[in-house]
Design an enzyme around this catalytic site. Structure first.
Site, PDB file in Angstrom:
ATOM      1  N   ASP A 129      -9.901  46.530 -12.533  1.00 53.74           N
ATOM      2  CA  ASP A 129      -9.476  46.060 -13.846  1.00 53.74           C
ATOM      3  C   ASP A 129      -8.055  46.547 -13.990  1.00 53.74           C
ATOM      4  O   ASP A 129      -7.763  47.735 -13.789  1.00 53.74           O
ATOM      5  CB  ASP A 129     -10.369  46.569 -14.975  1.00 53.74           C
ATOM      6  CG  ASP A 129     -10.181  45.721 -16.224  1.00 53.74           C
ATOM      7  OD1 ASP A 129     -10.459  44.508 -16.162  1.00 53.74           O
ATOM      8  OD2 ASP A 129      -9.751  46.253 -17.255  1.00 53.74           O
ATOM      9  N   GLY A 186       0.470  36.281 -12.448  1.00 59.56           N
ATOM     10  CA  GLY A 186       0.416  36.996 -13.718  1.00 59.56           C
ATOM     11  C   GLY A 186       1.805  37.366 -14.220  1.00 59.56           C
ATOM     12  O   GLY A 186       2.683  36.522 -14.348  1.00 59.56           O
TER      13      GLY A 186
END
Length: 197
Positions: free
Chosen positions: A67, A151
């Site tokens: 994560d 991203g």
């Protein structure tokens, strides 16, 4: 030996395969094809463990989950765990990047510091659950540049570069990114744990 990576993001699978191959070529990282769990943790570690537990339960294989996100100092550490959803629930990377740049439009360079954070969780058949962290400090550019990575990479300028040749991670080669990134740093801390597999 196979290890499942708890993500449906093919970019993360490819990145992990490259990182793992450099240090543990005997491990084969495979993608996760099971149901996506609800990531309702409020920290990177909580969400990484949620995903790793789900992948282990679905496959029975040792499971890794990352994560990660970008934490901007002037925004109090946001987007943080909400990095993938910053512009809404669609996980639209282009919209996320555009929104962050818009929010920082009037912020001067000295205040554009940020860090990529990665927490990797490992869940194994013996019931062990472990997490490790990696942090990649830098600052945010005023506009996106480069077509590499994904991203927020095109606006992130890592610390430690020659000021005359500062580049966003979007202009890094895969090898450069894999040797320096937050995931690579977290993975270095994970190697002793993987040795026990």
């Amino acid at each position: 030996m196979k290890v499942v990576l708890a993500t449906h993001n093919p970019h993360k699978v490819a990145e992990f395969q490259q990182i793992v191959a450099a240090t543990r070529p005997d491990l084969e990282v495979i993608g996760y094809d099971g149901p996506e769990p609800v990531e309702d943790g409020v920290t990177f570690a909580q969400n990484a463990l949620i995903k790793a537990r789900a992948a282990f339960a679905h496959t029975g294989l040792p499971a890794l989950a990352d994560d990660s996100g970008i934490c901007v100092d002037v925004l109090g550490g946001s987007p943080g765990v909400f990095s993938a959803y910053w512009a809404g629930q669609k996980k639209d990377a282009t919209a996320n990047l555009a929104l962050l740049l818009d929010q920082l439009r009037d912020v001067a360079d000295p205040h554009r510091t940020a860090q990529f954070h990665s927490t990797i969780a490992l869940v194994t058949a013996d019931g062990a659950e472990r997490t490790v962290e990696g942090v990649w400090p830098g600052r945010l550019a005023h506009r996106a540049s480069g077509s590499g990575g994904f991203g927020y990479d095109p606006i992130f300028i890592p610390d430690g570069q020659d000021p005359a040749s500062e580049r966003s991670v979007g202009k890094f080669t895969d090898a450069e990114k894999q040797s320096q990134s937050h995931r690579a740093r977290a993975f270095q801390a994970l190697i002793p744990l993987l040795a026990a597999l």
